[in-house]
Scaffold this active site. Structure first.
Site, PDB file in Angstrom:
ATOM      1  CG  ASP A  72     108.648  24.252  36.124  1.00 24.09           C
ATOM      2  OD1 ASP A  72     109.614  24.713  37.075  1.00 24.09           O
ATOM      3  OD2 ASP A  72     108.238  25.028  35.263  1.00 24.09           O
TER       4      ASP A  72
ATOM      5  CG  HIS B 256     103.177  32.223  38.039  1.00 21.52           C
ATOM      6  ND1 HIS B 256     103.072  32.769  37.089  1.00 21.52           N
ATOM      7  CD2 HIS B 256     103.100  30.802  38.184  1.00 21.52           C
ATOM      8  CE1 HIS B 256     102.807  31.710  36.005  1.00 21.52           C
ATOM      9  NE2 HIS B 256     102.912  30.709  36.670  1.00 21.52           N
TER      10      HIS B 256
ATOM     11  CD  GLU C 227     105.730  29.365  33.365  1.00 18.15           C
ATOM     12  OE1 GLU C 227     106.289  28.585  33.808  1.00 18.15           O
ATOM     13  OE2 GLU C 227     104.364  29.429  33.251  1.00 18.15           O
TER      14      GLU C 227
ATOM     15  CD  GLU D  25     110.013  28.115  36.163  1.00 13.97           C
ATOM     16  OE1 GLU D  25     110.504  27.020  36.870  1.00 13.97           O
ATOM     17  OE2 GLU D  25     109.093  27.962  35.471  1.00 13.97           O
TER      18      GLU D  25
ATOM     19  CG  ASP E 177     108.553  26.294  32.139  1.00 11.89           C
ATOM     20  OD1 ASP E 177     108.630  25.619  31.177  1.00 11.89           O
ATOM     21  OD2 ASP E 177     107.848  26.248  32.733  1.00 11.89           O
TER      22      ASP E 177
ATOM     23  NE  ARG F  76     102.073  31.221  29.447  1.00 15.72           N
ATOM     24  CZ  ARG F  76     102.529  30.881  30.686  1.00 15.72           C
ATOM     25  NH1 ARG F  76     102.118  29.464  31.090  1.00 15.72           N
ATOM     26  NH2 ARG F  76     103.626  31.329  31.191  1.00 15.72           N
TER      27      ARG F  76
ATOM     28  CD  GLN G 117     100.523  26.223  30.549  1.00 20.47           C
ATOM     29  OE1 GLN G 117     100.906  26.798  29.723  1.00 20.47           O
ATOM     30  NE2 GLN G 117     100.517  25.819  31.494  1.00 20.47           N
TER      31      GLN G 117
ATOM     32  CE  LYS H  37     104.226  25.296  31.389  1.00 20.52           C
ATOM     33  NZ  LYS H  37     104.694  26.399  32.196  1.00 20.52           N
TER      34      LYS H  37
ATOM     35  CB  THR I  28     113.607  24.006  29.594  1.00 19.71           C
ATOM     36  OG1 THR I  28     112.063  23.282  29.633  1.00 19.71           O
ATOM     37  CG2 THR I  28     113.690  24.703  31.378  1.00 19.71           C
TER      38      THR I  28
ATOM     39  CD  GLU J 241     102.146  35.659  36.342  1.00 15.60           C
ATOM     40  OE1 GLU J 241     102.119  35.916  37.344  1.00 15.60           O
ATOM     41  OE2 GLU J 241     103.195  35.211  35.888  1.00 15.60           O
TER      42      GLU J 241
HETATM   43 CA    CA Z   1     107.216  26.789  34.966  1.00 16.14          CA
END
Ligand code: CA
Length: 408
Positions: free
Chosen positions: A123, A130, A196, A198, A230, A234, A237, A250, A254, A355
């Site tokens: 990834d 971002h 996420e 993507e 993804d 948090r 992480q 993560k 996915t 975000e």
């Molecule tokens: Ca990602």
């Protein structure tokens, strides 16, 4: 382009798109390759087996009869081109109608499966907006972008075996977390489960260990594109990522779309990158580094919460693949790499809740009056995307959806 199939004009899955997937139907559950046209699925191995195999050497009927797209993708870019030409002919020329009718299935009558056996999964982190938003949230006292960010496409190796197809439930992960003011870490279900948005790139054509792909060669190894979510815990992480990067925050799941859009369907969506002049990247990252004008839409429980724009990405997928191999690392058919979260400059184009809610401090208001900083059990996240196609058409990229289930 017109098709003899019953497909409304301007349909995002008209003959300009022709994505590949893996489907099964009926009681035998046999998985094989399918191509979507409108709301139909063509059993392409059965049609190719009718005679005059279009493969001109390698048998497409045999390659498409497999439970993943890997044997087809392994045949390389020249065969992908021949296959797409043949598919275009059979869906646009009505002399093929009678022969094909027995091999067409309504989309709602088939089951869709993970389209590829994922070899290695990487990834990246290719959106400047971002990366700088994450920097501001996680490292408010430092520069928003790390010093290497504009010199190389940053990435990490993820977990190939937990890539799942759209529609698969996602079990809330458990793990360690420790807030900045907590005296000790604690264990439990994540309380900051995020998404996420993507694009994922599917790689075809294995390379030898010790060789590298240039930016221009890399494009020939990009078979197609999926929408990728993804899922990210948090809190896990934030506690684990120093110094080796994301790990358990993560690797629990996915999600990717069931349809793989051939890169060739996105020719009309190629756009210049927003600009890499200050600094100019090193020579191995130069070449035909195209961007892709893909418009993504993220919905939470049916309401749109964000519209990320892939055209704003700083790094090209061709540069990412060139970088991935510059040390001599080989590629395998079925390798998958993510673009990194797609975020634009505006709040409405941010591709993660981290975000959108600024780490939970500015919760979203949902239609039912509830508020979300991060995901709750039962929440369903769906991502769709489209890109400009030839002659004013739209190319649909399918969808990726998943629902959060409680931690066991
Ligand atoms: Ca990602």
């Amino acid at each position: 382009m017109n098709t003899w199939l019953d497909v409304p004009p301007n349909h995002p899955f008209g003959p300009q798109t022709l994505p590949y997937g893996v489907f099964s139907t009926g009681p035998d559950g046999r998985r094989r390759a399918g191509v979507r046209v409108g709301d139909h699925v063509i059993d392409v191995s059965a049609v190719a087996a009718l005679g005059g195999d279009p493969g001109d050497g390698p048998s497409l009927a045999a390659a498409w009869a497999n439970p993943t797209l890997n044997p087809f993708i392994a045949l390389g870019s020249e065969v992908w081109r021949i296959a797409r030409e043949w598919l275009t002919e059979i869906v646009t020329n009505d002399v093929h109608r009678e022969a094909m009718l027995p091999h067409l299935y309504p989309l709602e009558a088939v089951s869709l499966h993970l389209p590829i056996e994922v070899a290695d999964y990487v990834d990246f982190y290719a959106s400047e907006h971002h990366a700088s938003n994450v920097g501001k949230v996680f490292r408010p006292d430092n520069a928003a972008l790390p010093p290497n960010w504009k010199h190389l496409p940053i990435g990490y190796h993820g977990r190939a075996g937990t890539v799942v197809v759209s529609g698969t439930d996602v079990v809330r992960p458990s793990g360690q977390r420790k807030g900045p003011n907590d005296p000790q870490p604690v264990f439990g279900p994540s309380i900051r489960l995020d998404i996420e948005a993507e694009l994922g790139y599917v790689v075809g054509g294995a390379t030898e260990l010790g060789t590298r792909l240039s930016v221009d060669e890399a494009a020939d190894h990009l078979f197609g594109v999926v929408i990728l979510n993804d899922w990210s815990a948090r809190d896990l992480q934030a506690w684990e990522y120093v110094p080796l990067g994301p790990f358990l925050g993560k690797s629990f799941a996915t999600s990717i779309s069931a349809w793989v859009t051939p890169l060739a369907a996105l020719d009309a969506a190629r756009v210049p990158l927003p600009g890499q002049t200050d600094p100019l990247p090193l020579p191995y990252l130069r070449g035909d580094a195209f961007g892709l004008d893909v418009h993504v839409e993220v919905s939470l429980n049916g309401a749109v919460i964000s519209r990320p724009e892939h055209a704003a990405m700083y790094w090209s997928p061709a540069q990412m693949l060139a970088h991935l191999t510059v040390n001599g690392a080989s590629t395998r058919t079925g390798d998958l790499f993510g673009s990194g979260t797609i975020s634009g400059p505006t709040k409405g184009s941010r591709g993660s809740l981290l975000e959108l809610t600024w780490n939970g401090t500015e919760p979203l208001e949902l239609a039912d009056g509830s508020r979300r900083g991060f995901l709750e059990d039962g929440d369903t996240v769906t991502m769709t995307a489209w890109a400009p196609g030839p002659a004013g058409s739209r190319v649909g990229l399918g969808e990726v959806t998943g629902t959060v289930r409680a931690s066991p």
